[in-house]
Scaffold this active site. Structure first.
Site, PDB file in Angstrom:
ATOM      1  N   TYR A  25      26.991 -64.698  94.941  1.00 18.19           N
ATOM      2  CA  TYR A  25      25.554 -64.458  94.798  1.00 18.19           C
ATOM      3  C   TYR A  25      25.031 -64.970  93.465  1.00 18.19           C
ATOM      4  CZ  TYR A  25      25.682 -61.561  98.961  1.00 18.19           C
ATOM      5  OH  TYR A  25      25.826 -61.122 100.248  1.00 18.19           O
ATOM      6  N   LYS A  37      40.229 -59.827  99.168  1.00 16.90           N
ATOM      7  CA  LYS A  37      40.921 -60.785 100.030  1.00 16.90           C
ATOM      8  C   LYS A  37      41.962 -61.513  99.168  1.00 16.90           C
ATOM      9  CE  LYS A  37      41.380 -63.048 103.983  1.00 16.90           C
ATOM     10  NZ  LYS A  37      41.802 -62.446 105.246  1.00 16.90           N
ATOM     11  N   ASP A  97      39.393 -57.929 106.040  1.00 17.77           N
ATOM     12  CA  ASP A  97      39.349 -58.001 107.511  1.00 17.77           C
ATOM     13  C   ASP A  97      39.924 -56.722 108.127  1.00 17.77           C
ATOM     14  OD1 ASP A  97      41.461 -59.147 106.146  1.00 17.77           O
ATOM     15  OD2 ASP A  97      41.934 -60.649 107.656  1.00 17.77           O
ATOM     16  N   ASP A 104      28.177 -56.292 100.553  1.00 18.06           N
ATOM     17  CA  ASP A 104      26.938 -56.482 101.310  1.00 18.06           C
ATOM     18  C   ASP A 104      27.210 -56.260 102.807  1.00 18.06           C
ATOM     19  OD1 ASP A 104      24.342 -57.113 101.853  1.00 18.06           O
ATOM     20  OD2 ASP A 104      24.491 -59.238 101.356  1.00 18.06           O
TER      21      ASP A 104
END
Ligand code: NAD
Length: 339
Positions: free
Chosen positions: A124, A173, A206, A230
């Site tokens: 972002y 991740k 995930d 988000d």
């Protein structure tokens, strides 16, 4: 005592829900001098600038703002005003609680989790470009820093400690993004050692998405990077009845901006269909942080009562028998009178 607070109605459903939230706050007895400022589409029309200096000056002066959603055009046009505000005032914490309300039909009936999303860094930060004029490829650079990770992770642990929450889960991740995700995870593990009384674990994003749907009760405080936060906070709001009930707070060292998780909902704008509860609940976080805990509790329990009774709820809650934004707001005001 009265508070000076910047009020940004925003666009789309923003003006309707900010009007509802200010009515409810005024009804609670808390005195506020609203410093009304524009941003987003109305500011472009008036000043040809989505984030005018006057608005920034007002927030810097008052240090607290209540903000309606602001549209960001996808793929082209001006950059997100929301992201610009977070960067301008270094609002590094995005606090997004998700709590079930009685009366809402959901998969789970007693979720109470809080997501802390890093609010400034990574994808972002706006470092992106096409690699050539024919737009054959595009590149976005997501930077994660030790300092940025440390302060959001520490904030999450401190919040857990302050409010007696038992567990913090760091989401990342790091198996694929070995450097950015790896740094965030390493910092989380280091900081967790300073809070031995709070259980700590980590989850790969995930798996986290699946686990939240399968068994959300295993999560209490969740801390994660900007993009994952988000997405997960919308998922969490889906678990508790949708975006109409999901409040948020952007918090920095000197300034805080309170808003709903949801956007400007152009599909329902101007139709008296918007649920104002998310912004009203964001106002409760604001009032609590201002020390107005009684007013915040009064508003929150009145919202809960109206939702539980189900007679005056908006279409997102009951698509068959529903009222509009104004009517649910009036019902909340009536409940407040009973307390
Ligand atoms: P959205 O959150 O505006 O809407 C998603 C869906 O939820 C829509 O069907 C909408 O009708 C519904 N919804 C949202 N809020 C609701 C409410 N209070 N009551 C009832 N239903 C509600 O997401 P979007 O459509 O993807 O985004 C629209 C615009 O908002 C985009 O320009 C986006 O960039 C912007 N946005 C702004 C913010 C912000 O200001 N902080 C946050 C998210 C999105």
């Amino acid at each position: 005592m009265s508070y000076n607070i910047t009020l940004i109605p925003g666009d789309g459903i923003g003006p309707d829900i900010t009007s509802a939230a200010t009515k409810v706050i005024e009804h609670s007895g808390v005195k506020v001098n609203w410093d009304v400022q524009i941003a987003g589409l109305p500011a472009i029309e008036k000043f040809k600038d989505p984030l005018p200096q006057e608005t920034l000056d007002s927030i810097a002066r008052n240090r607290i703002a209540l903000k309606g959603p602001i549209t960001t055009p996808s793929g082209k046009g001006f950059r997100s005003v929301n992201v610009a505000l977070r960067k301008e005032f270094d609002l590094y914490v995005n606090e997004r609680p998700a709590k079930t309300f009685k009366g809402i039909k959901t998969l789970y009936d007693h979720i109470d989790m809080i997501i802390f999303r890093e609010n400034i860094e990574e994808f972002y930060s706006g470092i992106e470009h096409y690699i050539d004029s024919s737009k054959s490829a595009a590149e976005t650079i997501g930077i994660i820093t030790r300092k940025g990770s440390e302060r959001i992770i520490r904030y999450a642990f401190e919040n857990a400690k302050k409010y007696g929450r038992k567990k913090v889960t760091a989401v990342h991740k790091a198996n694929i993004l070995k450097y950015t995700g790896g740094l965030f995870l390493d910092v989380a593990k280091e900081i967790a050692l300073e809070y031995p009384e709070i259980e700590f674990n980590d989850k790969i994003i995930d798996n986290m998405a699946m686990q939240m749907v399968l068994n959300p009760y295993q999560f209490d405080v969740v801390v994660t990077t900007n993009l994952f936060g988000d997405i997960l906070s919308d998922l969490a709001s889906g678990l508790v009845g949708g975006l109409g009930l999901a409040p948020g707070a952007n918090i920095g060292y000197d300034v805080a901006i309170y808003e709903a998780v949801h956007g400007s909902a152009p599909d329902i704008a101007g139709k008296n269909l918007a649920n104002p509860c998310a912004l009203i609940l964001a106002s409760c976080i604001m009032l609590t942080n201002l020390g107005e805990k009684e007013a915040a509790k009064k508003i929150e329990s009145s919202v809960a009562k109206v939702i539980e009774e189900g007679k005056f709820v908006t279409k997102d809650i009951n698509p068959v028998n529903h009222v509009g934004t104004n009517e649910i707001t009036d019902a909340i005001l009536r409940e407040m009178d009973k307390l």
